[in-house]
Design a protein around this motif. Structure first.
Motif, PDB file in Angstrom:
ATOM      1  N   SER A  63       0.725  -1.378   0.170  1.00  0.00           N
ATOM      2  CA  SER A  63       0.050   0.017   0.022  1.00  0.00           C
ATOM      3  C   SER A  63       0.885   1.220   0.053  1.00  0.00           C
ATOM      4  O   SER A  63       1.972   1.209   0.395  1.00  0.00           O
ATOM      5  N   ARG A  71      -9.828  -0.870  -4.695  1.00  0.00           N
ATOM      6  CA  ARG A  71      -8.483  -1.047  -4.245  1.00  0.00           C
ATOM      7  C   ARG A  71      -7.925   0.454  -3.704  1.00  0.00           C
ATOM      8  O   ARG A  71      -7.010   0.596  -2.913  1.00  0.00           O
ATOM      9  N   ASN A  89      -4.238   0.335  -2.030  1.00  0.00           N
ATOM     10  CA  ASN A  89      -4.073  -0.887  -1.805  1.00  0.00           C
ATOM     11  C   ASN A  89      -3.817  -2.118  -2.677  1.00  0.00           C
ATOM     12  O   ASN A  89      -4.251  -1.715  -3.811  1.00  0.00           O
TER      13      ASN A  89
END
Length: 122
Positions: A17, A67, A84
């Protein structure tokens, strides 16, 4: 006039991330919709995400939906992109931009930052 400065890029392994930040100058930040775009070597600049002036409306490109999360803090004159589950295909230079509408088109944005590099290793 708005000046934009991105930060938070770097090298990360796939699955990791990063959080990008874009700090804006001036006292009119809340009057602009904000967007994130990216450009990989040899490819055209593409839309990633956008957020409305109040933060109540967000848009994403399909490949990052679920995401990435775009958000803004008008008190801090900053827009964020939380990324992420990063993939090698996310490798690019990421730019923030300010405009009058919450748009997927780069041509609707009037002000651009210099970009921050994100590299995702496999």
């Amino acid at each position: 006039q708005v000046q934009l400065v991105e930060s938070g890029g770097g090298l990360v392994q796939a699955g990791g991330s990063l959080r990008l930040s874009c700090a804006a100058s001036g006292r009119t930040f809340s009057s602009y919709a904000m967007g994130w775009f990216r450009q990989a070597p040899g490819k055209e600049r593409e839309f990633v995400a956008a957020v409305s002036r109040s933060g109540g409306l967000t848009k994403y490109v399909d490949s990052v939906q679920g995401r990435f999360t775009i958000s803004r803090d008008n008190a801090k004159n900053t827009v964020y992109l939380q990324m992420n589950s990063l993939k090698p295909d996310d490798t690019a230079n990421y730019y923030c931009a300010a405009g009058s509408v919450t748009s997927r088109s780069q041509y609707d944005y009037d002000y651009w930052g210099q970009g921050t590099q994100v590299t995702v290793s496999s």
